[in-house]
Design a protein around this motif. Structure first.
Motif, PDB file in Angstrom:
ATOM      1  N   GLU A 114      -7.502   5.323  -8.838  1.00 50.34           N
ATOM      2  CA  GLU A 114      -6.313   5.661  -8.058  1.00 50.34           C
ATOM      3  C   GLU A 114      -5.363   4.481  -7.970  1.00 50.34           C
ATOM      4  O   GLU A 114      -5.778   3.332  -7.882  1.00 50.34           O
ATOM      5  CB  GLU A 114      -6.727   6.091  -6.644  1.00 50.34           C
ATOM      6  N   SER A 116      -2.956   3.418  -5.266  1.00 51.02           N
ATOM      7  CA  SER A 116      -2.676   3.727  -3.864  1.00 51.02           C
ATOM      8  C   SER A 116      -1.418   3.010  -3.406  1.00 51.02           C
ATOM      9  O   SER A 116      -1.142   1.884  -3.823  1.00 51.02           O
ATOM     10  CB  SER A 116      -3.837   3.286  -2.979  1.00 51.02           C
ATOM     11  N   GLY A 130      -1.762   8.253  -2.846  1.00 46.30           N
ATOM     12  CA  GLY A 130      -2.192   7.709  -4.128  1.00 46.30           C
ATOM     13  C   GLY A 130      -2.150   8.763  -5.202  1.00 46.30           C
ATOM     14  O   GLY A 130      -1.971   9.946  -4.917  1.00 46.30           O
ATOM     15  N   THR A 131      -2.291   8.304  -6.422  1.00 48.42           N
ATOM     16  CA  THR A 131      -2.361   9.213  -7.560  1.00 48.42           C
ATOM     17  C   THR A 131      -3.772   9.100  -8.133  1.00 48.42           C
ATOM     18  O   THR A 131      -4.045   8.230  -8.960  1.00 48.42           O
ATOM     19  CB  THR A 131      -1.303   8.868  -8.628  1.00 48.42           C
ATOM     20  N   PRO A 132      -4.676   9.947  -7.652  1.00 52.14           N
ATOM     21  CA  PRO A 132      -6.080   9.853  -8.071  1.00 52.14           C
ATOM     22  C   PRO A 132      -6.368  10.605  -9.368  1.00 52.14           C
ATOM     23  O   PRO A 132      -5.742  11.609  -9.674  1.00 52.14           O
ATOM     24  CB  PRO A 132      -6.828  10.502  -6.912  1.00 52.14           C
TER      25      PRO A 132
END
Length: 159
Positions: A114, A116, A130-132
């Protein structure tokens, strides 16, 4: 039985929990986005959902966060902390952390990666979002364990 003072912090610093993330869990504000991210990872490991909600920015905070009894968090790696040098004055209170966390869920290994985003408001850092990416892993018995122990998986976190 080990006390929290003797046990290494789940975030991987090697410090005792109470001298590392435990102090943030007890109310001390985390001084950096990385410290907050590490303390939040430790909170996931320890099932401290109240702390997770309390450190989540109100603009993106869920109403509730239920613990998942099937998830066992096993290891954390910080990949990159975005440098503050490239930020304009209006962006100075934004932080980014890229990390990988390893977990086991119902006998299957996964990696959460991720990027974050954090914001500094009211004299403290907050997790925004975030971009998980979650990937299922298929480790072999002789691969190094994901917890960072340098031991083989079959001798370490096989459970």
């Amino acid at each position: 039985m080990m006390s929290l003072m003797e046990k290494s912090c789940p975030c991987g610093t090697g410090l005792p929990t109470e001298l590392c993330c435990g102090r943030y869990h007890h109310g001390e504000p985390a001084p950096t986005p990385e410290a907050l991210m590490r303390s939040r990872y430790s909170a996931f490991v320890l099932g401290l959902t109240d702390y997770l909600l309390a450190t989540w920015h109100i603009s993106t905070r869920p109403v509730e966060l239920l613990p998942d009894p099937h998830t066992q968090w096993k290891g954390l790696s910080i990949i990159k902390e975005a440098p503050d040098l490239q930020k304009t004055p209006s962006q100075a209170d934004i932080g980014y952390i890229h990390f990988r966390a390893y977990f086991k869920e119902r006998a299957r290994w996964h990696r959460l990666e991720e990027n974050s985003r954090f914001v500094f408001e009211q004299r403290r850092w907050w997790y925004i979002d975030g971009t998980p990416e979650v990937m299922r892993l298929k480790p072999r018995r002789n691969d190094p364990c994901f917890c960072g122990s340098s031991r083989k998986l079959k001798l370490c976190c096989k459970e």
